[in-house]
Design a protein around this motif. Sequence first.
Motif, mmCIF file in Angstrom:
data_model
loop_
_atom_site.group_PDB
_atom_site.id
_atom_site.type_symbol
_atom_site.label_atom_id
_atom_site.label_comp_id
_atom_site.label_asym_id
_atom_site.label_seq_id
_atom_site.Cartn_x
_atom_site.Cartn_y
_atom_site.Cartn_z
ATOM 1 N N THR A 72 -9.102 8.490 -4.859
ATOM 2 C CA THR A 72 -8.890 7.079 -5.850
ATOM 3 C C THR A 72 -7.788 6.514 -5.644
ATOM 4 O OG1 THR A 72 -10.430 8.663 -7.363
ATOM 5 C CG2 THR A 72 -9.114 6.885 -8.440
ATOM 6 N N ILE A 73 -6.670 7.164 -5.503
ATOM 7 C CA ILE A 73 -5.275 6.584 -5.539
ATOM 8 C C ILE A 73 -5.359 5.590 -4.295
ATOM 9 C CG2 ILE A 73 -2.905 7.062 -4.964
ATOM 10 C CD1 ILE A 73 -3.074 9.571 -6.531
ATOM 11 N N GLY A 83 -9.525 -2.014 -0.018
ATOM 12 C CA GLY A 83 -9.438 -0.411 -0.643
ATOM 13 C C GLY A 83 -10.250 0.634 0.222
ATOM 14 N N VAL A 100 -7.368 2.656 -5.123
ATOM 15 C CA VAL A 100 -6.628 1.692 -5.906
ATOM 16 C C VAL A 100 -5.436 1.123 -5.357
ATOM 17 C CG1 VAL A 100 -5.488 1.573 -8.235
ATOM 18 C CG2 VAL A 100 -7.514 2.869 -8.064
ATOM 19 N N SER A 101 -4.743 1.766 -4.637
ATOM 20 C CA SER A 101 -3.835 1.288 -3.897
ATOM 21 C C SER A 101 -4.231 0.208 -2.867
ATOM 22 C CB SER A 101 -2.627 2.380 -3.174
ATOM 23 O OG SER A 101 -2.463 3.193 -4.115
ATOM 24 N N TYR A 111 0.954 -1.389 0.003
ATOM 25 C CA TYR A 111 0.098 0.008 -0.014
ATOM 26 C C TYR A 111 0.891 1.206 -0.172
ATOM 27 C CZ TYR A 111 -3.600 3.570 1.787
ATOM 28 O OH TYR A 111 -4.515 4.377 1.727
ATOM 29 N N LEU A 166 -5.527 -3.145 -4.423
ATOM 30 C CA LEU A 166 -4.241 -3.730 -5.103
ATOM 31 C C LEU A 166 -3.251 -4.510 -3.982
ATOM 32 C CD1 LEU A 166 -3.158 -1.795 -8.137
ATOM 33 C CD2 LEU A 166 -4.509 -3.779 -8.173
#
Length: 372
Positions: free
Chosen positions: A185-186, A257, A189-190, A163, A193
Amino acid sequence: MGCTCKSSHTSPSVAGIEIDDEELALFVERVDKDNNGVITFEEWRDFLLLYPQEATIENIYHYLERVCLVDIGEQTVTPEVMSKHIHASRYLIAGAVAGATSRTATAPLDRLKVVLQVQTQQARIMPAVRDIWRQGGMLGFFRGNGLNVFKVAPESAIRFYTYEMLKSYILHANGEEDKANIGMTIRLVSGGLAGAVAQAAIYPMDLVKTRIQTYAGEGGRTPSLGSLSKEIWVQEGPRAFYRGLVPSLLGIIPYAGIDLAAYDTLKDMSKKYILHDSEPGPLVQLGCGTVSGALSASCVYPLQVVRTRMQAQRLNKDSAYEGMADVFRRTLQREGFRGLYKGIFPNLLKVVPSASITYMVYESMKKSLDLG
């Protein structure tokens, strides 16, 4: 006497080290005190006077890496070549300690949640608690916790490290360096994932842990990790260790997330609007972890039920599920929509303190390891 150092004309491999142009530029910048692109005799002499023992190029370079870790003022910058590796191990350690601590503290609730999730009849908390006590007493509530910690420590370490690295990478790719500019958003997404990477890495251990927690053997005895793993491998094949991975990933991506993004956002908001730029203390961290944990767990809980049921089943049974869709279909037919939320109450009782403890310990470890 002087020498102009240009990385394009230099072959560091001849000196016994591998270094790219960026790292070489950092090395030269450290030695070149007046930043004119030329290392004079005096500059090289002064540098060598501070270097102990053998003054080979390879040793000088590695010594420079170590020296740059010493904080001697606000302007000192740790070279990226070292921070990548040093910070990696520190984030991994912080994440591992946080995960192991929180999981042990909430192990009884985790066992109760798993037992309720695999029940196809009406799930009741108190009868489940009595069954766990009857099978193993107090230790029964901690069945599988050793494996749980063994699983959660690397999972938490990988998740937090991935992360942090993904946030930095995405910011860098967008031409941003200030972490204050990071958006929701970042973070989403981070976090998603990072959760997927961590879950896929430790999934076989997660499956074996679920089997141990739901094992119904004679006399309440449970098999060892090795014997149960061998049994699964022989009777069901290696693919069995990844049964339920798809719903697990579908669940962990939004879960991680939402969890990580919500915690980061709440912490930043409290720092900006409530604490007026002061660093959040343990109580604020606990509060942010509580909200983020409850929100993320509630959103993806049906997928956790599906995953647990797929993990717990044995293929040699006639009633074995045929896949994720079959679990959803049968659960809705037999138990209704409420069946997808079996065990959510003890799950929230576990997730909320678990998330709070995880983040509080993680933040504490980050400060102890100088990660800010």
